[in-house]
Design a protein around this motif. Structure first.
Motif, short mmCIF file in Angstrom:
data_model
loop_
_atom_site.label_atom_id
_atom_site.label_comp_id
_atom_site.label_asym_id
_atom_site.label_seq_id
_atom_site.Cartn_x
_atom_site.Cartn_y
_atom_site.Cartn_z
N PRO A 1 0.78 -1.24 0.00
CA PRO A 1 0.00 0.00 0.00
C PRO A 1 0.81 1.28 0.00
CG PRO A 1 -0.10 -1.07 2.15
CD PRO A 1 0.54 -2.05 1.21
N PHE A 2 2.08 1.22 0.41
CA PHE A 2 2.89 2.44 0.45
C PHE A 2 3.77 2.62 -0.78
CE2 PHE A 2 2.38 1.40 5.08
CZ PHE A 2 1.49 2.43 5.36
N ALA A 3 3.70 1.69 -1.73
CA ALA A 3 4.60 1.75 -2.89
C ALA A 3 4.37 3.00 -3.72
CB ALA A 3 4.42 0.50 -3.75
N SER A 4 3.11 3.42 -3.88
CA SER A 4 2.82 4.57 -4.74
C SER A 4 3.43 5.86 -4.21
CB SER A 4 1.31 4.74 -4.92
OG SER A 4 0.68 4.97 -3.67
N SER A 5 3.72 5.91 -2.91
CA SER A 5 4.38 7.08 -2.32
C SER A 5 5.88 6.85 -2.15
CB SER A 5 3.77 7.41 -0.95
OG SER A 5 2.42 7.76 -1.06
N GLN B 1 4.57 1.64 -12.63
CA GLN B 1 3.87 0.47 -12.15
C GLN B 1 3.15 0.76 -10.83
OE1 GLN B 1 6.76 -2.65 -11.90
NE2 GLN B 1 7.27 -2.51 -14.07
N ALA B 2 3.72 1.65 -10.02
CA ALA B 2 3.08 2.00 -8.75
C ALA B 2 1.92 2.96 -8.96
CB ALA B 2 4.11 2.64 -7.82
N GLY B 3 1.72 3.43 -10.18
CA GLY B 3 0.61 4.32 -10.47
C GLY B 3 0.95 5.78 -10.41
N ALA B 4 2.22 6.11 -10.19
CA ALA B 4 2.61 7.51 -10.05
C ALA B 4 2.84 8.12 -11.42
CB ALA B 4 3.88 7.62 -9.20
#
Length: 386
Positions: free
Chosen positions: A18-22, A295-298
């Protein structure tokens, strides 16, 4: 601090979970700083009177605080890193604090903003990129009171970061005779806000404020859109930091008209005296990590977490260039002297006596749809500490 001619910087990143996108865009920003200083011949270390090449050692904690603890210990006990840097956020920073204090190593806390992390008895922590979360909502509370929005419903994650924001907002509203009509805590990993929305609607709430991480925001906004409930004021935390992630996950329509904290590059601050501008940083971002961050959506060329990671590097470089002794407390003393005099794209770096960041305070912004269908930010409450 490290071997002759080389400075080791140790950190963790969340490559999944859950913290990958940040975490990943923050890590990309730090990597960019390393790449740029090495291209310039290394970072200047005043205490050694020479430049040192920077070697970055990083381990994947997979968004797990339980996994992060042993990895932080490994960086210090096995890798003997000279510069110790925390992963994104309070949940993944917390395991590093006691380790750093026990080993007498200064923790460069990037974005772990829990106020309880900073105590008079611990000189081995400095918050680099954000103020403590207790002061984040000051502008939000002022806005709610000034606009007389009233009947506010709050939901927050039970963690250092979100609970402290909730306490600040609830106290400010109560002081002005407007106690929240709903104030509900949920697990950090919560993904179901339907009961909260029903309770807010039943209490005729005008405002709903969800204090969580990116995954919480996504679940909240999706369910709000599906619920059919309509509230005058809707606020989430990470839309102002990672709008590309939120837009990709929930759609532009679910974000349009909502409010969030406003951060660079979407809300401008004074021009930096140190480091790249937003345009320069967007151009310089490490191309080797573009696929991972994607891939993380950023999505998008630049977001606040990129700025935060790069800013961490600038803070490290400033400390090394000013410290007169090659010790961990020498670095801390140098940052104390720099407090209020270092201005980056992230804002003015200003420390409290306990090492907490009291500059770089976010504004409040409303997200609107521009002429081309893109999201734009309209600042509605100014930041402090610009």
């Amino acid at each position: 601090m490290s071997g002759a001619g080389e400075l080791t910087v140790g950190t963790l990143y969340a490559g999944s979970g859950p913290f990958a996108s940040s975490s990943l865009p923050e890590f990309a920003g730090l990597r960019l700083w390393v790449r740029r200083v090495n291209a310039a011949g290394g970072v200047w270390v005043r205490a050694l009177h020479r430049r040192q090449h920077v070697r970055l050692i990083a381990y994947n904690d997979r968004s797990s605080a339980a996994r992060a603890g042993p990895l932080y210990a490994r960086l210090l006990s096995r890798d003997h890193v000279g510069i110790f840097v925390a992963d994104f956020g309070s949940v993944l920073t917390a395991p590093a604090i006691s380790t750093a204090q026990h080993d007498g190593v200064l923790l460069f806390d990037q974005s772990g903003t829990g106020a309880s992390f900073f105590t008079a008895g611990n000189p081995y922590i400095v918050l680099c990129d954000l103020p403590t979360s207790t002061v984040w909502p000051d502008g939000l509370a002022r806005l709610l009171v000034a606009r007389r929005i009233g009947r506010v419903a709050l939901v927050y994650g039970r963690n250092y970061f979100d609970a402290s924001q909730d306490q600040t907002i609830a106290a400010a509203l109560t002081l002005h005779g407007d106690e929240p009509v709903v104030n509900q805590g949920v697990a950090t990993g919560n993904s179901d806000y339907r009961d909260f929305m029903a309770a807010a609607a039943a209490r005729h709430a005008s405002a709903v404020i969800e204090l969580g991480y990116t995954s919480n925001d996504i679940a909240f906004l999706r369910q709000l859109k599906a619920s059919g409930h309509r509230f005058r004021f809707v606020f989430t935390v990470f839309a102002g930091q990672l709008p590309g992630v939120l837009r990709h996950a929930v759609g532009t329509g679910a974000l349009a008209g909502t409010y969030s904290y406003g951060f660079p590059p979407f809300v401008q601050r004074l021009p930096p005296s140190v480091g790249l501008t937003d345009h320069g940083l967007a151009q310089a971002l490490d191309p080797h990590f573009a696929d991972v961050v994607g891939q993380a959506g950023a999505t998008g060329p630049l977001n606040f977490l990129n700025i935060a990671g790069y800013n961490t590097g600038l803070v490290i470089g400033a400390a090394l260039s000013q410290a007169t002794t090659a010790t961990q407390l020498g670095l801390r003393a140098a940052l104390t002297r720099l407090s209020g005099h270092l201005r980056t794209l992230d804002g003015t770096f200003r420390l409290s006596a306990n090492g907490a960041q009291v500059g770089e305070i976010p504004a409040v912004a409303r997200l609107l749809v521009g002429r081309g269908g893109e999201l734009v930010f309209r600042q509605v409450e100014h930041a402090g500490g610009r």
